[in-house]
Write a protein that holds these residues in place. Structure first.
Motif, short mmCIF file in Angstrom:
data_model
loop_
_atom_site.label_atom_id
_atom_site.label_comp_id
_atom_site.label_asym_id
_atom_site.label_seq_id
_atom_site.Cartn_x
_atom_site.Cartn_y
_atom_site.Cartn_z
N UNK A 182 0.83 -1.22 0.00
CA UNK A 182 0.00 0.00 0.00
C UNK A 182 0.86 1.26 0.00
N UNK A 183 2.00 1.19 0.65
CA UNK A 183 2.89 2.36 0.70
C UNK A 183 3.40 2.70 -0.69
N UNK A 184 3.58 1.68 -1.50
CA UNK A 184 4.13 1.90 -2.84
C UNK A 184 3.06 2.17 -3.89
N UNK A 185 1.90 1.56 -3.73
CA UNK A 185 0.91 1.58 -4.80
C UNK A 185 -0.39 2.21 -4.30
N UNK A 186 -0.64 3.48 -4.67
CA UNK A 186 -1.84 4.16 -4.16
C UNK A 186 -3.15 3.61 -4.71
N UNK A 197 2.11 -11.26 -0.71
CA UNK A 197 2.86 -10.32 -1.55
C UNK A 197 2.63 -10.65 -3.03
N UNK A 198 2.70 -11.92 -3.36
CA UNK A 198 2.46 -12.32 -4.76
C UNK A 198 1.05 -11.95 -5.19
N UNK A 199 0.08 -12.20 -4.31
CA UNK A 199 -1.31 -11.84 -4.63
C UNK A 199 -1.44 -10.34 -4.89
N UNK A 200 -0.76 -9.54 -4.09
CA UNK A 200 -0.87 -8.08 -4.20
C UNK A 200 -0.21 -7.53 -5.46
N UNK A 201 0.68 -8.29 -6.03
CA UNK A 201 1.38 -7.81 -7.23
C UNK A 201 0.84 -8.42 -8.52
#
Lengths: 343, 325
Positions: free
Chosen positions: B18-22, B159-163
């Motif tokens: 979340x910090x990286x991807x708004x 992490x994989x799911x989020x990317x």
């Protein structure tokens, strides 16, 4: 929050809207574009109906004949980056959002040149590059997805708008209740267009709704709401202009009820009897939105008969060429059938 | 290496992304200022605010359908169901819309949506707060299904799911949410479809899922005292399923037991068994066995609840039975 019943007001004061439309400052080009858009839809649908009879369409074919004013009047205010989510009767929405007759007809023919490359058919038309985010074989989800597009656009600080087109059959579904409530609590930039054609397949809305008024449901969710004559393209156009502007300005969603009628069967080839009378169909044909607008353009000297005839002839040729293109297009390759399940 | 709980590990992955991807936002009931019933989002509301940690009404069909539309238009929703049983009100949106959208649009639309929630039987949660349901989702084309068993896998798979750009069911068994384990710091991703060999062995292959991994390892520790060398495989994702690792193990051991809390009929064990018979029949020295939770709705009373879940002693007995074949 307000429900404005423009249709009822117009009946009470027939000249009121005409004066309003002059003040709105529409250009002749805009008016001709509306006419042209309705003709594109009508001719494409009639071509599809003929093609269905010829066996060129392999599955269902739900036409939009009689309802052209709504998609045309609403989409005239949308940009390519606004997101439209539609329902099973979605050919008109695809065309009005900018999908070509070639791509729509080829899709129903099951060809790889179709807008969904042959994976969709009549009920699953996609062209996300120009904001046609999908028509759907399930009644209701488009309402939620348009709210979701609104959520994206709000989060991304853009002025884009999410638009759902759905019939009266959707408004007694949970998705309508949940979607309108969610859009309202977060003031999402969304427009919910109910095309109330009075029958959910063959079940009359008057029978299926405890409250047979769609428009007055908006304020219940804290949402602005308008009811218009859906066969009056200028009424739709004016109401949609205001609703889209409201959404773009971050002032929240609108429910727009357009009262209309489909003059062909629910789906091509289906028996169109046992739930409505032929007299009723014929009576509604006299209120045909294209005939009415044609007459209005002439009466108000916004077009002459030759100009309109030229538009008709041009689009007739375009649609015939599109059908020929579709018929000559290749089939999808069977070995691609498992492509695109995942990204 | 530092230790984190399972739920802290997923929250670390979520926070970093979340910090990286708004464009990432979370929806759910009580996931805002409250931080989630299971602390899945605690502390994030103050960092990212109410639009990105969005409390919802109890409106599962509504917010899942809404998140489908959001995922189609440039944002990346994480739906936090609290108890995964609540997902069922949104089943039509998931099956007919979320799972099929990429295919129907010929890959022109993406569907980056995470559907997370607590699964599993325990604490007398009774029948509406104890389901797992992953075999149902693994049956359908279009879903990734992750069932991590340890904190480091929880971080790596989340992490994989989020990317990724696919819909992911991310299912967290309630009984292991607050287990502690070593978790790598910084970026840490584990690809889907790679099983973990939780214990190496030579006498039999045990495939265990979710909360059954820890119980199976405990049973193996006990049997090791008698000289039994069991191999334990944690698939980590049910879809895709890493059959290569399972087949390789069965090639070595000749015996297979699948331990899964979810129902046996048409389940994950049935699928694994069928694939091993198809592709590794000659490796088998014994019939394939399955140990599952009982095929009943989850009862409330502790003795009834215990009776339907495979216990460590049941697993131990099943291993003995397999080795006796």
């Amino acid at each position: 929050m307000l429900h404005q019943d423009v249709q009822a007001e117009t009946k009470a004061r027939p000249n009121a809207r005409k004066q309003g439309s002059e003040e709105a400052g529409r250009t002749t080009e805009e008016l001709h574009a509306l006419y042209r858009q309705m003709i594109v839809i009508r001719y494409t649908e009639e071509q599809l109906a003929r093609s269905h009879q010829m066996g060129l369409i392999h599955g269902a074919c739900h036409t939009y004949v009689g309802e052209e004013a709504i998609a045309s009047g609403v989409c005239a205010h949308l940009r390519a980056d606004d997101a439209v989510f539609s329902t099973h009767r979605g050919h008109g929405h695809a065309l009005a959002k900018g999908v070509s007759p070639r791509e729509v007809i080829a899709e129903l023919f099951g060809r790889v040149t179709g807008c969904s490359q042959g994976r969709g058919g009549s009920m699953h038309l996609f062209k996300p590059e120009i904001g046609l985010m999908g028509t759907s074989g399930i009644v209701g989800p488009c309402i939620l997805q348009a709210a979701g597009a609104g959520y994206s656009f709000k989060l991304l600080r853009s002025d884009k708008v999410g638009v759902a087109f759905f019939g009266d059959g959707a408004v007694n579904n949970g998705a309508f209740h949940e979607g309108l409530n969610l859009a309202s609590i977060w003031k999402l930039p969304a427009l919910f267009v109910c095309e109330n054609n009075q029958y959910a397949t063959e079940v009359p809305f008057a029978y299926a709704a405890g409250n047979p008024n769609v428009g007055n449901r908006g304020p219940i969710y804290g949402m602005e709401s308008v009811t218009v004559d859906g066969n009056d393209v200028l009424a739709v156009y004016e109401a949609a202009r205001e609703a889209v502007a409201r959404a773009r300005a971050g002032e929240g969603p609108t429910l727009l009820e357009c009262r209309t009628y489909r003059t062909r069967a629910h789906s091509e080839g289906m028996r169109d009897a046992g739930y409505r009378t032929q007299e009723e169909v014929e009576e509604w044909k006299t209120r045909d939105p294209i005939k009415r607008f044609h007459q209005w353009l002439l009466e108000n000297q916004e077009a002459d008969a030759e100009t309109l005839a030229a538009i008709d002839a041009e689009i007739k040729a375009t649609v015939e060429e599109a059908a020929e293109f579709a018929r000559n297009s290749p089939w999808p390759e069977p070995d691609t059938v498992s492509d695109h399940i995942f990204s | 290496m530092r230790e984190l709980t399972y739920v802290d590990a997923t929250r670390e992955a979520l926070d970093r992304a979340m910090a990286r991807d708004p464009s990432i936002f979370v929806v759910g009931e009580g996931i805002g200022a409250r931080g989630g019933n299971f602390n899945t989002t605690s502390g994030l509301y103050t960092k990212y605010g109410p639009e990105r940690l969005c409390d919802t009404p109890i409106s599962e069909r509504g917010f899942v359908g809404m998140c489908a539309g959001a995922a189609m238009t440039g944002t990346r929703p994480v739906v936090d169901f609290m108890f995964i049983d609540f997902i069922l009100d949104a089943f039509g949106e998931l099956v007919n819309q979320v799972a099929k959208m990429q295919y129907m649009s010929s890959g022109r639309l993406k569907m980056p949506i995470i559907l997370r929630g607590a699964i599993g039987i325990g604490h007398s949660a009774a029948t509406h707060h104890s389901g797992s349901y992953y075999p149902i989702f693994a049956h359908l084309p279009g879903f990734r299904v992750a069932v991590p068993a340890i904190p480091s896998d929880a971080k790596g798979l989340f992490t994989t799911a989020l990317h990724g750009d696919d819909p992911v069911l991310f299912l967290e068994h309630k009984s292991i949410l607050f287990n502690r384990g070593e978790v790598p710091e910084g970026d840490y991703a584990i690809p889907f479809g790679q099983a973990r060999i939780a214990r190496a062995g030579a006498d039999c292959t045990l495939v265990a899922i979710g909360s059954m991994v820890g119980k199976t390892l405990a049973a193996c520790d006990k049997l090791a005292e008698e000289g039994v060398s069991a191999e334990v495989i944690d698939p980590r994702t049910i879809a895709p399923l890493d059959m290569a690792t399972i087949l390789e193990s069965v090639h070595k051991t000749g015996r297979l037991l699948i331990v899964d809390e979810t129902f046996q009929p048409c389940g994950v064990g049935a699928e694994i068994a069928a694939q091993v018979i198809d592709q590794g029949f000659d490796d088998l020295d014994a019939p394939i066995h399955r140990l599952n939770g009982a095929h009943v709705p989850t009862p409330y009373s502790p003795p009834l609840e215990n009776a339907i879940v495979p216990q460590e002693s049941d697993i131990e007995q099943s291993i003995r039975d397999l080795l006796a074949e």
